[in-house]
Design a protein around this motif. Structure first.
Motif, mmCIF file in Angstrom:
data_model
loop_
_atom_site.group_PDB
_atom_site.id
_atom_site.type_symbol
_atom_site.label_atom_id
_atom_site.label_comp_id
_atom_site.label_asym_id
_atom_site.label_seq_id
_atom_site.Cartn_x
_atom_site.Cartn_y
_atom_site.Cartn_z
ATOM 1 N N ALA A 197 -13.518 9.831 -2.244
ATOM 2 C CA ALA A 197 -13.375 10.694 -1.069
ATOM 3 C C ALA A 197 -12.306 10.197 -0.111
ATOM 4 C CB ALA A 197 -14.715 10.810 -0.345
ATOM 5 N N LEU A 198 -12.056 8.892 -0.093
ATOM 6 C CA LEU A 198 -11.110 8.316 0.862
ATOM 7 C C LEU A 198 -9.822 7.846 0.209
ATOM 8 C CD1 LEU A 198 -13.618 6.299 3.086
ATOM 9 C CD2 LEU A 198 -12.751 8.627 3.418
ATOM 10 N N ASP A 199 -9.577 8.294 -1.010
ATOM 11 C CA ASP A 199 -8.333 7.965 -1.690
ATOM 12 C C ASP A 199 -7.212 8.843 -1.122
ATOM 13 O OD1 ASP A 199 -6.705 6.627 -3.380
ATOM 14 O OD2 ASP A 199 -7.492 7.485 -5.235
ATOM 15 N N LYS A 251 -11.259 -2.596 -0.964
ATOM 16 C CA LYS A 251 -10.058 -2.128 -0.277
ATOM 17 C C LYS A 251 -9.292 -3.275 0.395
ATOM 18 C CE LYS A 251 -8.846 1.609 0.390
ATOM 19 N NZ LYS A 251 -7.873 2.477 -0.331
ATOM 20 N N THR A 252 -9.996 -4.287 0.865
ATOM 21 C CA THR A 252 -9.333 -5.366 1.592
ATOM 22 C C THR A 252 -8.859 -6.498 0.685
ATOM 23 O OG1 THR A 252 -11.495 -6.366 2.061
ATOM 24 C CG2 THR A 252 -10.569 -4.895 3.729
ATOM 25 N N HIS A 253 -9.551 -6.728 -0.417
ATOM 26 C CA HIS A 253 -9.192 -7.859 -1.274
ATOM 27 C C HIS A 253 -8.551 -7.455 -2.600
ATOM 28 C CE1 HIS A 253 -11.922 -9.759 1.591
ATOM 29 N NE2 HIS A 253 -11.456 -10.937 1.196
ATOM 30 N N TYR A 274 -6.804 11.672 5.971
ATOM 31 C CA TYR A 274 -7.699 10.739 6.654
ATOM 32 C C TYR A 274 -7.913 9.446 5.856
ATOM 33 C CZ TYR A 274 -8.725 15.109 9.042
ATOM 34 O OH TYR A 274 -8.605 16.299 9.724
ATOM 35 N N GLU A 275 -7.009 9.149 4.936
ATOM 36 C CA GLU A 275 -7.162 7.926 4.142
ATOM 37 C C GLU A 275 -7.141 6.704 5.063
ATOM 38 O OE1 GLU A 275 -4.946 5.359 0.601
ATOM 39 O OE2 GLU A 275 -3.961 7.103 1.519
ATOM 40 N N PRO A 276 -8.181 5.869 5.008
ATOM 41 C CA PRO A 276 -8.213 4.695 5.888
ATOM 42 C C PRO A 276 -7.243 3.619 5.404
ATOM 43 C CG PRO A 276 -10.102 4.677 4.425
ATOM 44 C CD PRO A 276 -9.398 5.980 4.177
#
Length: 283
Positions: A197-199, A251-253, A274-276
């Motif tokens: 959903a956030l890709d 997402k962070t690592h 809206y991709e974070p």
């Protein structure tokens, strides 16, 4: 049987058919509808491969059944009860809904196994495993360990038995707060859903597939009488938090890895405004 086979006076098929009908009726007619004395002898006797009440590989004895289940046995509607992987199997399966509940009860095992085969196959063919299934296996194994060694132990020691006990129909008698099946399924579902959903490109068919495959697991556990509603609700809340943590770690690592919807999609998808964006540390 030897006499039937050896006597050539009549065609063999004509003489064997009545005997086969008789044997099949004895095999598939529930004991409760046969001779009452025989039914008393043939009541299911308990057997387990591991500890009694673990529900891992266990054949539940008639004396441990509820009164309603014993009545179903007397009516010939229930022959036996198994506990396999802490899923209660009641044979014969009553209807399609019961079958679907059993199927969803095993999906929290099937999906990590599938990912394990996928990761192993790509490791063999490409020299390194695909990141997506490998990370999914780590999530399933890591959070399952946290659930069994920490969360369940805390619930067992702090909550009353009225909340931690499973329904009396369940073969597994271990504390059911929280549900490991729901925890595993919803942790993976929330992680995969957030990833899709956030890709940068969103594929609605993947979002729907993720929800349909893993979303009904809590219903299945309650319908199959392996957990209570309170147990699956608490599990869903905890698993949602775990799924968010898994997404954040990925997402962070490990930000620069491809996803399945990039390889298999019905269309290009829809651009996501809206991709974070996270401060990343690529591993």
């Amino acid at each position: 049987w030897l006499k039937l086979l050896q006597e050539p006076s009549e065609p063999r098929g004509r003489r064997l058919w009545p005997a086969l009908q008789c044997v099949s009726r004895k095999m598939y007619t529930p004991a409760a509808t046969q001779d009452p004395d025989l039914a008393k002898v043939e009541k299911p006797q308990h057997w387990q491969l591991f500890a009694k009440g673990a529900g891992q590989c266990e054949f539940q004895g008639f004396d441990d059944w509820t009164l309603e289940e014993q009545q179903l046995w007397n009516e010939g509607k229930l022959r036996c009860k198994w506990g396999v992987g802490q899923v209660s199997l009641r044979l014969p399966v009553r209807d399609g809904t019961s079958f679907m509940a059993l199927l969803y009860g095993y999906l929290p095992f099937v999906i990590p196994i599938w990912w394990g085969i996928w990761a192993l196959a790509t490791w063999i063919t490409r020299g390194s495993p695909r990141f997506f299934p490998a990370y999914g296996i780590c999530i399933a194994a890591g959070f399952a360990l946290v659930n069994e060694t920490i969360i369940k132990q805390i619930c067992k020691r702090t909550l009353p038995a009225s909340l931690t006990s499973r329904p009396p129909e369940a073969v597994c008698k271990h504390p059911g707060m929280p549900s490991g099946h729901v925890m595993n399924a919803y942790t993976l579902m929330v992680w995969c859903f957030l990833e899709a959903a956030l890709d940068d490109w969103v594929h609605p068919e993947w979002l729907l597939t993720i929800l349909l495959v893993l979303g009904p697991v809590p219903w299945a556990r309650v319908y199959n009488k392996d957990h209570t509603r309170a147990q699956v609700m608490v599990s869903g809340v905890i698993a949602t938090v775990m799924g968010c943590i898994a997404y954040y770690i990925r997402k962070t690592h490990y930000p620069h890895h491809s996803q399945p919807w990039e390889w298999y999609a019905a269309n290009k998808g829809y651009a996501n405004p809206y991709e974070p964006h996270f401060n990343t540390t690529d591993a």
